[in-house]
Design an enzyme around this catalytic site. Structure first.
Site, PDB file in Angstrom:
ATOM      1  CB  SER A 160       2.777   3.866  10.080  1.00 19.94           C
ATOM      2  OG  SER A 160       1.651   4.509   9.706  1.00 19.94           O
TER       3      SER A 160
ATOM      4  NE  ARG B 274       4.519   3.131  -3.819  1.00 18.60           N
ATOM      5  CZ  ARG B 274       4.441   4.095  -2.950  1.00 18.60           C
ATOM      6  NH1 ARG B 274       5.049   4.395  -2.156  1.00 18.60           N
ATOM      7  NH2 ARG B 274       3.530   5.195  -3.526  1.00 18.60           N
TER       8      ARG B 274
ATOM      9  NE  ARG C  77      -2.266   3.101   1.240  1.00 20.10           N
ATOM     10  CZ  ARG C  77      -1.613   4.047   1.058  1.00 20.10           C
ATOM     11  NH1 ARG C  77      -1.980   5.107   0.202  1.00 20.10           N
ATOM     12  NH2 ARG C  77      -0.568   4.004   1.912  1.00 20.10           N
TER      13      ARG C  77
ATOM     14  CG  ASP D 262       7.014   7.431   0.635  1.00 15.70           C
ATOM     15  OD1 ASP D 262       6.526   6.521   1.090  1.00 15.70           O
ATOM     16  OD2 ASP D 262       6.578   8.652   1.186  1.00 15.70           O
TER      17      ASP D 262
ATOM     18  NE  ARG E  89       6.076   8.525  -2.778  1.00 15.68           N
ATOM     19  CZ  ARG E  89       6.298   9.758  -3.094  1.00 15.68           C
ATOM     20  NH1 ARG E  89       6.823  10.395  -4.028  1.00 15.68           N
ATOM     21  NH2 ARG E  89       5.667  10.850  -2.163  1.00 15.68           N
TER      22      ARG E  89
ATOM     23  N   GLY F 114      -3.598   8.430   1.062  1.00 16.82           N
ATOM     24  CA  GLY F 114      -3.820   7.815   2.384  1.00 16.82           C
ATOM     25  C   GLY F 114      -3.547   8.713   3.842  1.00 16.82           C
TER      26      GLY F 114
HETATM   27  C1  S3P Z   1       3.439   9.571   5.377  1.00 20.74           C
HETATM   28  C2  S3P Z   1       3.845   8.549   5.933  1.00 20.74           C
HETATM   29  C3  S3P Z   1       4.250   7.162   5.397  1.00 20.74           C
HETATM   30  C4  S3P Z   1       4.617   7.683   3.734  1.00 20.74           C
HETATM   31  C5  S3P Z   1       3.576   8.425   2.939  1.00 20.74           C
HETATM   32  C6  S3P Z   1       3.370   9.566   3.651  1.00 20.74           C
HETATM   33  C7  S3P Z   1       3.094  11.002   6.094  1.00 20.74           C
HETATM   34  O1  S3P Z   1       3.202   6.310   5.296  1.00 20.74           O
HETATM   35  O2  S3P Z   1       4.700   6.440   2.920  1.00 20.74           O
HETATM   36  O3  S3P Z   1       3.880   8.639   1.775  1.00 20.74           O
HETATM   37  O4  S3P Z   1       2.816  11.946   5.586  1.00 20.74           O
HETATM   38  O5  S3P Z   1       2.732  10.416   7.118  1.00 20.74           O
HETATM   39  P1  S3P Z   1       3.065   5.399   6.417  1.00 20.74           P
HETATM   40  O6  S3P Z   1       2.468   6.159   7.772  1.00 20.74           O
HETATM   41  O7  S3P Z   1       1.923   4.387   6.021  1.00 20.74           O
HETATM   42  O8  S3P Z   1       4.315   4.834   6.689  1.00 20.74           O
END
Ligand code: S3P
Length: 436
Positions: A171, A349, A127, A318, A390, A99
């Site tokens: 986020s 999750r 997602r 996480d 995870r 993501g």
């Molecule tokens: C991340 C942000 C978080 C985290 C992901 C890594 C990042 O996600 O859960 O594992 O590196 O910016 P969200 O931005 O969706 O909260």
């Protein structure tokens, strides 16, 4: 790479974990170091770039956009192309399970002169991408989704204008996507966040941050010059978390985890575990490349349940799956609230954890935005990671402390963030590496 294979890992009860464990380098910092290096003028050197699938997905997309990447004396070198030097590609940019790759690259690509398409595996395709499409399109980008999901089609040649964006969810991926697009926008762009999400992007780019009682505003100037440099990537706190909890819940354990990133927007689990009674010590604390780093020393501890929610959640989002495992071993009740974002990760999750841990005999109740766990004993059995790295690693630690063997279906997905997880576990405690 699809992570829906049928690999099964078997974890037998362990008596203790004793020793030193070296965990992979930080995936969040690695994605950013690779992207910022690609956009810099000149060659950057990335020390300890992880071999995990997710950061490798970012590298392969950047290569496809014309960025030269090679290794020199075990250090990754990225020849930056400057803000306007990326080149177009006909093929989709494949983000695998990542993501962060998809959302950050979308921000970077929104302001390019050429069009691109980003796609990913089945989990990534589920997602929500509207959370980046909306602010990026408000900047003047042209991003099309398929019912809020990838593949993401980004039309090139759009002139972006600066945006002052208030994050509707905590986020770091959305924040970073807007800031990256801001590099290509006319004037200044800013992101306001009301709960502090991980701050690697603003820290690594040295952006202006103004803090108010209830919010933080991060500003970026369009056309900002990014300097080539050496990035030293610390070990990933999120990867360390599995072994921290293993050492806490197994009797007579003593574990050292060197060089772990301890950025406070990432290491919220430490405070929570310490409040639960954990004996965790930080040694050799130092700052490396603007990030706090230290060696963690962990001893078995008697844990008590805890209630958490609110602004503490983004700093351990996480780590909630492994915290849930710790809660099954704690005395009394643990309540986790305000964690609805957990339903939007590599799997839902909240649901997948409740399903997995309850089939191992845990007393766990699923809430819309969290869970309630009453500490007790775990038995054994067959569980499914649902292809979520995870979840697989959290259930593996549950297997160490359970009364009987735990078999975990779809166990090979751990390579997303922790290649070598099963081997590391087998070395410290007992686990069989996955078999087909
Ligand atoms: C991340 C942000 C978080 C985290 C992901 C890594 C990042 O996600 O859960 O594992 O590196 O910016 P969200 O931005 O969706 O909260």
């Amino acid at each position: 790479m699809l992570h829906s294979g049928s690999h099964i890992a078997r974890v037998r009860p362990a008596s203790s974990v004793i020793g030193i464990v070296d965990v992979p380098s930080d995936k969040s910092i690695a994605h950013r170091a690779a992207i910022f290096s690609a956009l810099a003028e000149g060659a950057s050197r990335l020390v300890d770039y992880p071999t995990s699938d997710d950061p490798q997905s970012t590298l392969s997309c950047l290569k496809q956009l014309g960025v030269e990447v090679y290794e020199e004396d075990e250090i990754l070198v990225i020849e930056g192309k400057g803000l306007h030097g990326l080149t177009s590609t006909d093929a989709d940019l494949y983000c695998g399970n990542s993501g962060t790759t998809m959302r950050l690259l979308s921000g970077m690509l929104a302001g390019q002169s050429f069009s691109t398409t980003l796609s990913g595996d089945a989990s990534l395709a589920r997602r929500d991408m509207s959370r980046i499409r909306d602010p990026l399109n408000a900047m003047g980008a042209s991003i099309e989704l398929v019912e809020n999901h990838s593949p993401i089609r980004i039309a090139g040649g759009r002139a972006l204008k600066g945006l002052h964006y208030e994050l509707p969810v905590a986020s770091a991926q959305v924040k970073s996507a807007v800031l990256l697009a801001g590099l290509y926008a006319e004037g200044e762009s800013s992101v306001t966040e009301f709960a502090r999400s991980r701050d690697h992007t603003e820290r690594m780019l040295g952006l202006d941050i103004v803090e108010f009682a209830d919010r933080r505003v991060i500003t970026i100037k369009g056309g900002m010059d990014i300097k080539a440099r050496t990035w030293s990537i610390p070990r990933d706190f999120s990867a360390a978390a599995y072994f921290i909890v293993a050492a806490l819940v197994l009797p007579d354990s003593a574990l050292r985890i060197p060089r772990v990133g301890l950025n406070p927007t990432r290491a919220g689990l430490l405070d929570v575990l310490i409040a639960m009674g954990a004996r965790i010590y930080i040694e050799n604390e130092r700052v490396v490349g603007g990030e706090a780093v230290g060696d963690l020393v962990v001893f078995s501890s008697e844990l008590s349940g805890i209630e958490l929610g609110g602004d503490s959640i983004p700093n351990l989002i996480d780590e909630l799956p492994i915290l849930a495992v710790a809660a099954t071993c704690a005395e009394g009740k643990t309540v986790i609230r305000d964690a609805g974002e957990l339903r939007h990760k590599e799997s839902d999750r909240i649901h997948v954890l409740a399903e997995g841990l309850s089939s191992l005999g845990a007393d766990i109740e699923e809430l819309d935005d969290g869970m309630i766990i009453n500490g007790g004993k775990l038995s054994g059995g067959m569980v499914d990671s649902r292809g979520d790295h995870r979840i697989a690693m959290s259930l593996a630690i549950a297997g160490l402390v359970a009364d009987h063997q735990v078999s975990i279906r779809n166990a090979d997905c751990t390579a997303v963030s922790f290649p070598g997880f099963w081997e590391a576990l087998a070395e410290l405690a007992y686990a069989e590496t996955p078999e087909s």
